[in-house]
Enzyme design. Structure first.
Site, PDB file in Angstrom:
ATOM      1  N   GLY A 102      -7.059   8.309  -6.032  1.00 50.70           N
ATOM      2  CA  GLY A 102      -8.026   7.282  -7.001  1.00 50.70           C
ATOM      3  C   GLY A 102      -6.742   5.950  -6.497  1.00 50.70           C
TER       4      GLY A 102
ATOM      5  N   LEU B 209      -8.083   3.098  -5.609  1.00 49.01           N
ATOM      6  CA  LEU B 209      -8.406   3.272  -3.448  1.00 49.01           C
ATOM      7  C   LEU B 209      -8.405   2.170  -3.053  1.00 49.01           C
ATOM      8  CD1 LEU B 209     -11.271   5.635  -4.168  1.00 49.01           C
ATOM      9  CD2 LEU B 209      -9.416   6.271  -3.805  1.00 49.01           C
ATOM     10  N   HIS B 210      -8.067   2.330  -1.828  1.00 42.65           N
ATOM     11  CA  HIS B 210      -7.697   1.156  -1.052  1.00 42.65           C
ATOM     12  C   HIS B 210      -8.929   0.742  -0.028  1.00 42.65           C
ATOM     13  CE1 HIS B 210      -4.076   2.939   0.566  1.00 42.65           C
ATOM     14  NE2 HIS B 210      -3.545   3.296  -0.297  1.00 42.65           N
ATOM     15  N   GLU B 211      -8.427   0.526   1.321  1.00 36.56           N
ATOM     16  CA  GLU B 211      -8.616   0.539   3.021  1.00 36.56           C
ATOM     17  C   GLU B 211      -8.711   1.692   3.676  1.00 36.56           C
ATOM     18  OE1 GLU B 211     -11.670  -0.978   2.979  1.00 36.56           O
ATOM     19  OE2 GLU B 211     -12.247  -0.500   5.241  1.00 36.56           O
TER      20      GLU B 211
ATOM     21  N   HIS C 167      -7.711   4.661   2.201  1.00 34.24           N
ATOM     22  CA  HIS C 167      -8.510   5.472   1.658  1.00 34.24           C
ATOM     23  C   HIS C 167     -10.137   5.637   2.454  1.00 34.24           C
ATOM     24  CE1 HIS C 167      -5.874   5.256  -1.775  1.00 34.24           C
ATOM     25  NE2 HIS C 167      -5.288   6.464  -1.547  1.00 34.24           N
TER      26      HIS C 167
END
Ligand code: PAF
Length: 282
Positions: free
Chosen positions: A35, A37-39, A41
């Site tokens: 989790g 999350l960013h770009e 992921h």
């Protein structure tokens, strides 16, 4: 209006969804995450969606890969925010098990990968790869996808998972995807959220120093000297301490004397209480 992402939280529900897709001939991609999350992921999810008919993202902050003194408690958690980003990226299902689903009472099995797990992260975080290998094995056996996606940002993790999947004959293809970076070169990481504005400015130097070190070894600098110089540059740039800067065989992560085989430079350094890692092909 975007619809909300279906979520399952136990193994029978996950397997029901997967069985329905399999029944209609769909291929399945799995993107394991913790989790926040960013770009980085989301790029894994998009790649999975290009290559598979259906994509499952897993969200589980895995206690077994944190040592007691590490950041398990403060690790960022935002399931609603993650879920909205995943829908937009084309994910079809979120698998977000509780701890008791992954590690029920009496759980007693550890997956330990030797060799490639031993150096670097294995030395500085001795509990880490056992926790990762155990949880990734479980996630893959629970979902039984065709392909599973990992970022190259955690390069040693990717090699450990590849080794483990081959050694255990897990019938899943492991795919590594390029690190996604901020405009100034900093590798995207959920832990970047811990950085103060001053630390954030220093953080970008990690990737620049890695670049300079690659140039130096191509220009003929001896490997060990280049590693040591890079560590000194990191301290001079404002890093609090350096765990390692290492130029290694790209598959086994064993030390190398030259660049005859594919080679990778990997680094881990601290900014205050935040530990950053990065790596690149040499
Ligand atoms: O890379 C991560 O976020 C984690 O190590 C993983 C692969 C999801 C296992 O918990």
């Amino acid at each position: 209006m975007t619809s909300s992402l279906p979520v399952v939280r136990d193994v029978p529900s996950l397997r029901r969804e997967v069985a329905a897709w399999r029944g209609s001939g769909r291929t399945i991609g799995l993107v394991p995450t913790m989790g926040a999350l960013h770009e980085g992921h989301l790029s894994l999810v998009r790649t999975a969606k290009e290559r598979c008919d259906r994509v499952i993202t897993t969200l589980f902050v895995n206690p077994r890969q944190f040592a007691p003194h590490e950041d398990f408690e403060r690790y960022p958690r935002d399931e609603a925010g993650d879920s909205a980003m995943l829908v937009a990226a084309g994910c079809d299902l979120l698998y977000a098990p509780e701890r008791a689903v992954m590690y029920p009472e009496g759980f007693a099995t550890n997956v330990i990968v030797s060799d490639v797990s031993t150096p670097l992260e294995g030395e500085f975080r001795p509990h880490f790869f056992g926790g990762v290998a155990t949880v990734v094995t479980k996630l893959m056996l629970q979902a039984l996808p065709d392909r599973t996606y990992f970022g190259e940002k955690d390069y040693q993790q990717l090699q450990v998972v590849r080794r483990m999947t081959r050694d255990l004959d897990i019938p899943v293809t492991i795919e590594g995807c390029p690190t996604v970076r901020e405009a100034d070169g900093l590798a995207m990481s959920s832990r970047n959220a811990y950085l103060s504005p001053d630390q954030r400015r220093v953080a970008a130097r990690l990737n620049h120093i890695i670049h300079d070190t690659i140039k130096a070894v191509h220009a003929g600098a001896p490997i060990e000297a280049a590693e040591q110089e890079a560590a000194q540059h990191l301290i001079a740039a404002g890093f609090t301490s350096v765990d390692y800067v290492a130029i290694r065989d790209a598959e086994t992560l064993a030390p190398v004397n030259d660049l005859a085989r594919p080679t990778r430079i990997l680094a881990a350094a601290w900014l205050g209480k935040t530990r950053l890692i990065d790596n690149m092909a040499v």
